[in-house]
Design a protein around this motif. Structure first.
Motif, PDB file in Angstrom:
ATOM      1  N   UNK A 213      52.946 -32.543  30.062  1.00  0.00           N
ATOM      2  CA  UNK A 213      52.542 -32.505  28.506  1.00  0.00           C
ATOM      3  C   UNK A 213      51.042 -32.730  28.815  1.00  0.00           C
ATOM      4  N   UNK A 214      50.238 -31.680  28.177  1.00  0.00           N
ATOM      5  CA  UNK A 214      48.696 -31.702  27.998  1.00  0.00           C
ATOM      6  C   UNK A 214      48.291 -31.957  26.761  1.00  0.00           C
ATOM      7  N   UNK A 215      47.563 -33.096  26.164  1.00  0.00           N
ATOM      8  CA  UNK A 215      47.155 -33.255  24.855  1.00  0.00           C
ATOM      9  C   UNK A 215      45.985 -33.920  24.936  1.00  0.00           C
ATOM     10  N   UNK A 216      45.290 -33.901  23.814  1.00  0.00           N
ATOM     11  CA  UNK A 216      43.793 -34.608  23.497  1.00  0.00           C
ATOM     12  C   UNK A 216      42.700 -33.560  23.385  1.00  0.00           C
ATOM     13  N   UNK A 217      41.892 -34.154  22.809  1.00  0.00           N
ATOM     14  CA  UNK A 217      40.476 -33.572  22.437  1.00  0.00           C
ATOM     15  C   UNK A 217      39.901 -32.644  23.606  1.00  0.00           C
ATOM     16  N   UNK A 218      39.953 -33.051  24.670  1.00  0.00           N
ATOM     17  CA  UNK A 218      39.666 -32.526  26.038  1.00  0.00           C
ATOM     18  C   UNK A 218      40.123 -31.214  26.203  1.00  0.00           C
ATOM     19  N   UNK A 219      41.359 -31.038  25.795  1.00  0.00           N
ATOM     20  CA  UNK A 219      41.972 -29.920  26.192  1.00  0.00           C
ATOM     21  C   UNK A 219      41.814 -28.588  25.358  1.00  0.00           C
ATOM     22  N   UNK A 220      40.917 -28.985  24.329  1.00  0.00           N
ATOM     23  CA  UNK A 220      40.199 -28.001  23.657  1.00  0.00           C
ATOM     24  C   UNK A 220      39.379 -27.088  24.428  1.00  0.00           C
TER      25      UNK A 220
ATOM     26  N   UNK B 122      43.375 -23.661  30.064  1.00  0.00           N
ATOM     27  CA  UNK B 122      43.961 -22.318  30.554  1.00  0.00           C
ATOM     28  C   UNK B 122      44.283 -22.654  32.182  1.00  0.00           C
ATOM     29  N   UNK B 123      43.289 -23.119  32.994  1.00  0.00           N
ATOM     30  CA  UNK B 123      43.332 -23.264  34.300  1.00  0.00           C
ATOM     31  C   UNK B 123      44.391 -24.288  34.716  1.00  0.00           C
ATOM     32  N   UNK B 124      44.479 -25.363  33.874  1.00  0.00           N
ATOM     33  CA  UNK B 124      45.595 -26.542  34.169  1.00  0.00           C
ATOM     34  C   UNK B 124      46.808 -25.759  33.969  1.00  0.00           C
ATOM     35  N   UNK B 125      47.030 -25.129  33.145  1.00  0.00           N
ATOM     36  CA  UNK B 125      48.550 -24.633  32.817  1.00  0.00           C
ATOM     37  C   UNK B 125      48.932 -23.671  33.772  1.00  0.00           C
ATOM     38  N   UNK B 126      48.072 -22.897  34.265  1.00  0.00           N
ATOM     39  CA  UNK B 126      47.868 -21.901  35.589  1.00  0.00           C
ATOM     40  C   UNK B 126      48.383 -22.507  36.654  1.00  0.00           C
ATOM     41  N   UNK B 127      47.531 -23.607  36.933  1.00  0.00           N
ATOM     42  CA  UNK B 127      47.725 -24.201  38.287  1.00  0.00           C
ATOM     43  C   UNK B 127      49.188 -24.883  38.532  1.00  0.00           C
ATOM     44  N   UNK B 128      49.579 -25.627  37.287  1.00  0.00           N
ATOM     45  CA  UNK B 128      50.929 -26.461  37.195  1.00  0.00           C
ATOM     46  C   UNK B 128      52.008 -25.327  37.396  1.00  0.00           C
ATOM     47  N   UNK B 129      52.003 -24.360  36.582  1.00  0.00           N
ATOM     48  CA  UNK B 129      53.155 -23.258  36.557  1.00  0.00           C
ATOM     49  C   UNK B 129      53.214 -22.608  37.908  1.00  0.00           C
ATOM     50  N   UNK B 130      52.016 -22.566  38.739  1.00  0.00           N
ATOM     51  CA  UNK B 130      51.927 -22.105  40.190  1.00  0.00           C
ATOM     52  C   UNK B 130      52.654 -23.029  41.066  1.00  0.00           C
ATOM     53  N   UNK B 131      52.632 -24.004  40.570  1.00  0.00           N
ATOM     54  CA  UNK B 131      53.104 -25.186  41.594  1.00  0.00           C
ATOM     55  C   UNK B 131      54.763 -25.674  41.232  1.00  0.00           C
ATOM     56  N   UNK B 132      55.045 -24.811  40.199  1.00  0.00           N
ATOM     57  CA  UNK B 132      56.490 -25.047  39.716  1.00  0.00           C
ATOM     58  C   UNK B 132      56.691 -25.999  38.621  1.00  0.00           C
ATOM     59  N   UNK B 133      55.970 -26.441  37.866  1.00  0.00           N
ATOM     60  CA  UNK B 133      55.855 -27.460  36.813  1.00  0.00           C
ATOM     61  C   UNK B 133      56.193 -26.579  35.485  1.00  0.00           C
ATOM     62  N   UNK B 134      57.312 -27.281  34.592  1.00  0.00           N
ATOM     63  CA  UNK B 134      57.160 -26.785  33.233  1.00  0.00           C
ATOM     64  C   UNK B 134      56.263 -27.423  32.436  1.00  0.00           C
ATOM     65  N   UNK B 135      55.274 -26.618  31.708  1.00  0.00           N
ATOM     66  CA  UNK B 135      54.061 -27.339  31.090  1.00  0.00           C
ATOM     67  C   UNK B 135      54.221 -27.013  29.547  1.00  0.00           C
ATOM     68  N   UNK B 136      53.933 -28.094  28.751  1.00  0.00           N
ATOM     69  CA  UNK B 136      54.201 -27.954  27.301  1.00  0.00           C
ATOM     70  C   UNK B 136      52.650 -28.521  26.886  1.00  0.00           C
ATOM     71  N   UNK B 137      52.344 -27.733  26.030  1.00  0.00           N
ATOM     72  CA  UNK B 137      50.741 -28.199  25.089  1.00  0.00           C
ATOM     73  C   UNK B 137      51.367 -27.985  23.727  1.00  0.00           C
ATOM     74  N   UNK B 138      50.125 -28.526  22.917  1.00  0.00           N
ATOM     75  CA  UNK B 138      50.376 -28.773  21.483  1.00  0.00           C
ATOM     76  C   UNK B 138      50.356 -27.217  21.062  1.00  0.00           C
TER      77      UNK B 138
END
Length: 876
Positions: A819-826, A832-848
């Motif tokens: 899960x990714x949250x906090x003002x820095x993720x604006x 965008x890059x964090x979600x892409x990299x994590x998904x490539x590594x097989x993680x399920x990613x949830x954001x606000x």
């Protein structure tokens, strides 16, 4: 063969014209039966030939009203009851009346826009045209049930023509509470600063002629504005010195058009006009006139921060910005938010509009007044351009007007810096007296203050495989108060644990505040309130809270708040004498994502922001938490750096840069020389404060690390608004022509040191050490590497750090949801890059996704944690 179905439609299907839509659909497909609002959605009994019944159901699903959100349709075959017609039934259940208030404000629909500009229509150019599918909702409601008598339309009895539409189920205006026309509805008001008495029209109503207007202060003759006594604060840019003219009211089309013509005339001349919208006032000026933009910026005391603009159509927007299909859909949606769009490199925007930024905030007209204003302004500009002979390739003439750009108006919040927006005319006349040259208001009262919503469309991946998602920057008009599903946890016997829970109020954070009012299954997260450091904003918070409690008939029996002892909302909560759950700030961030997505298991939560009170008393903001809805453990955090001067570092990022240089032993690095020179004598002061521990809290904040990097690169040493250093760092990285991924800086992972007093809440297992990234940044800066490339390599370091930490959590605990949250993720690049990299590594990613990742989501996160704790207690 005739068949019968009971149909249950779930979702946002109340207060959005769904029943008359079903009625008209039933007539189209020869369906008999009835439609009824219920607590759990809309219920339909439908009888028709099987083929027609199939088409009826299909259209219910595929073509519902634009403002509705059909989430589920349940079908059940039932015996025929031989109905001879189709009717709209009205529920006597009081709970149904409560649930109809979830609808937000809806932008003027296409049908009403066509009528607005149709000379043959009786509402031709009526500035308050609306129907069941559009118009004001929550901002005019004063009580339950939702009918005209309980709204700010109560003073406008319907004329016979409007009343006939209102009573006709086949009409688009069936039960449209704000239904009106020139004969019976609200009218425009106009005042301006003008010594000669201003606009005059036969039949106009000057101020005082029929008593005070809605929201206007009742002043005696010879007092205040009546006497022209205008107080202009010292230091205001280009103070407006002439007195305000009496009010002119657009009681008919002729006067209304004269008012609009005068407003357009002022805008075309480079003046500033305050324009009343659904939730309060905007301040408008010609966005293609650099002098007008500078005038507004100076008067409003809004240094540096970008302005949003309004344009007439998506085609016009595409002349200035890149617009994807998804972005066009959001621009045209009934919510009509401001959408952050990437600027075209060939768009010659005037200085002062959105300098140094890759994005421009753009909105399309949301109200009839805005449609009329931008249409008339475009016509006036075209006429003026033809007269001046302005060519298509022109940029700016001597008057500072950019001729090659499509017509656009700055539309920014109608307030002075950091104050709440003005709701009604009287407020605007006094509070915006030295900002606006003219005031385009109206005599319909705004009961609830709403800013514009701000969103962007994120894009993950490239090409046909790319996925797009909406990200809120600010959630307000058009979306609030739509309820969020809190998610009901289930006990071992399958029953709902939350059924016995008491109503809850989560009071939110100090900055970008929202509050959340909760009852079983639903959380009503308020519109954006603002920063509660301002007393007027805290008053607005109390006003909004009281309205939500009254309108939704929710009396909180317990509270949730941030653990920061100095937050005003926290202090208020502690004074109420109700059971109170204090929620750590970053746990609330992560929990908000869990609540939005209905996740109940533990996740690897990244909470990156600027400031949050930590369990150990330090300032957190770079946290990797093992978290579920009820609790968290601190798995990793960015290594602490000192903040000499505490909160002063936010306004003086060179101080934050000194703290980082000191912590990472880089004060002697050649690349730091420019920043230390710019800091001057303050460098010695910072050193003394750090060495002696004077007003120097320690922080793990990623937001502060971004501030430090921005200052070291010379991007922002003196921010004009909150978050500017990090925003300009992101903007610089976005301007880099190369990927730079292979040259990403490093962030080390080291084992943390615990003590006998350490707990899983306050002491992490690992530390993320940003020293190598800062050393590499200084190396490249000293070597003369392009700032854009350096900024991008620095941001890549944090993407890699997120990936590394997530993999460590997965390896140690088997957790594969992030899960990714906090003002820095604006930061667009980072998320965008964090979600892409994590998904490539097989993680399920949830954001606000339904709320912003900044502190606007904290109240909901507090509610999620407190609600989970209560449900757990209820089953013990």
């Amino acid at each position: 063969m005739i068949e019968a179905l009971d149909i249950h439609v779930k979702g946002i299907v109340q207060g959005v014209g769904f029943r008359p839509f079903v009625y008209r659909l039933a007539k189209k497909y020869l369906v008999n039966g009835w439609v009824l609002n219920a607590v759990d959605g809309v219920h339909i009994h439908a009888e028709a030939e099987s083929g027609l019944l199939d088409e009826f159901v299909m259209e219910l699903s595929q073509n519902p009203p634009a403002a509705s959100q059909v989430r589920e349709i349940d079908l059940k075959e039932v015996p025929l009851q031989d109905f001879g017609s189709f009717e709209i039934r009205f529920s006597e259940d009081e709970q149904v009346q409560e649930t109809t208030l979830v609808s937000p404000e809806l932008a003027t629909c296409d049908d009403c826009v066509r009528e607005l500009f149709d000379p043959a229509d009786r509402r031709f150019r009526y500035p308050f045209i609306n129907c069941t599918n559009c118009g004001p909702r929550f901002t005019i409601i004063d009580g339950l049930p939702y009918d005209r008598a309980a709204t700010s339309m109560k003073d406008f009895p319907m004329c016979p023509a409007c009343a006939a539409e209102y009573a006709d189920p086949s009409d688009r205006r069936f039960h449209a509470q704000p239904d009106a026309c020139f004969a019976c509805g609200p009218a425009l008001d106009w005042r301006e600063h003008r010594a000669d008495g201003g606009l005059s029209a036969e039949g106009s109503v000057p101020r005082g002629g029929d008593g005070p207007l809605a929201g206007e202060p009742a002043l005696a003759d010879g007092e205040g504005l009546l006497a022209g006594e205008l107080v202009v604060p010292a230091g205001a840019w280009g103070p407006v010195e002439a007195p305000l003219t009496p009010v002119v009211r657009g009681e008919n089309r002729q006067i209304s058009d004269e008012i609009l013509a005068r407003a357009v005339e002022l805008l075309a001349d480079g003046a500033v006009v305050a324009v009343k919208g659904l939730g309060g006032f905007h301040l408008a000026c010609d966005a293609c006139n650099s002098q007008a933009v500078a005038l507004l910026r100076g008067r409003k005391r809004r240094e540096g921060k970008a302005f949003a603009v309004m344009m007439a159509s998506v085609d016009d927007v595409r002349k200035v910005c890149f617009v994807s299909d998804a972005e066009a859909e959001v621009l045209r949606s009934p919510a009509r938010p401001i959408v952050l769009l990437r600027k075209r490199p060939d768009a010659n925007l005037v200085p002062g509009l959105a300098d140094h930024l890759p994005e421009l905030g753009v909105m399309l007209p949301a109200t009839p007044v805005q449609h009329l204003l931008i249409c008339d302004f475009a016509a006036a500009r075209a006429k003026a351009s033809a007269g001046m002979g302005t060519g298509a390739g022109a940029c700016e003439d001597a008057g500072g007007i950019a001729g090659a750009l499509p017509p656009m108006l700055v539309m920014t919040s109608g307030n002075i810096h950091d104050e709440p927006i003005c709701k009604n005319d009287g407020d605007a006349w006094t509070q915006l007296a030295c900002v606006a040259d003219g005031f385009l208001g109206n005599n319909r009262e705004v009961l609830t203050r709403f800013d514009d919503s701000v969103v962007r469309v994120l894009r993950f991946g490239e090409g046909d495989d790319a996925v797009e998602a909406l990200q809120f920057i600010r959630r307000a008009r058009g979306y609030a108060p739509l309820p969020l599903a809190l998610g009901e946890e289930r006990a071992g016997d399958g029953s709902s644990r939350s059924a016995a829970c008491d109503p809850l109020l989560a009071v939110g954070s100090q900055q970008k505040n929202t509050f959340a009012l909760v009852r079983p299954g639903q959380a009503f997260v308020s519109q954006h309130i603002g920063d509660l450091e301002n007393a007027d904003t805290f008053d607005a918070w109390l006003e909004a809270k009281n309205r939500y409690e009254r309108l939704f008939d929710i009396a909180p029996k317990r509270l949730a708040c941030d653990s920061h002892p100095e937050y005003l909302a926290t202090k208020w909560a502690k004074e109420q004498g109700l059971p109170l759950t204090q929620v750590q700030h970053h746990h609330a961030h992560v929990a908000s994502v869990l609540g939005e997505h209905g996740i109940d298991e533990a996740v690897c939560g990244f909470a990156f922001d600027g400031t949050g009170f930590g369990v150990d008393g330090a300032i957190w903001g770079g946290e990797v938490l093992l978290a579920n809805r009820r609790d968290f453990e601190r798995f990793a955090n960015f290594a602490y750096v000192p903040m000499p001067g505490g909160a002063a570092c936010v306004k003086h990022p060179l101080r934050m840069a000194y703290g980082a240089l000191w912590a990472f032993d880089l004060l002697e690095h050649p690349g730091a020389a420019a920043a230390l020179e710019a800091l001057g004598e303050q460098a010695a002061l910072c050193d003394k404060m750090i060495e002696n521990g004077l007003n120097t809290p320690m922080t793990s904040s990623v937001g502060r690390l971004f501030d430090a990097a921005s200052a070291l690169l010379g991007l922002c040493a003196q921010p004009a608004y909150e978050g500017e250093p990090a925003i300009l760092l992101d903007a610089a990285a976005a301007a880099c022509a190369t990927d730079e991924r292979e040259r990403a800086y490093a962030i080390d992972v080291v084992k943390n040191t615990a003590t006998a007093e350490s707990t899983a809440h306050d002491t992490s297992v690992l530390l993320l050490d940003a020293a190598p990234a800062f050393r590499a940044l200084l190396d490249d800066a000293a070597a003369g590497e392009p700032v854009q490339a350096v900024a991008l390599r620095f941001q890549w370091a944090f993407v890699q750090a997120v990936s590394t930490a997530a993999q460590l959590v997965q390896g140690l605990y088997g957790i594969s949801t992030v899960a990714l949250s906090g003002g820095v993720f604006m930061n667009r690049f980072l998320v965008e890059r964090c979600v892409e990299q994590l998904q490539l590594l097989g993680f399920t990613v949830a954001i606000n996704q339904d709320l912003p990742p900044n502190d606007g989501c904290v109240s909901f996160g507090q509610a999620v944690v407190a609600w989970a704790a209560e449900t757990e207690d209820a089953t013990d």
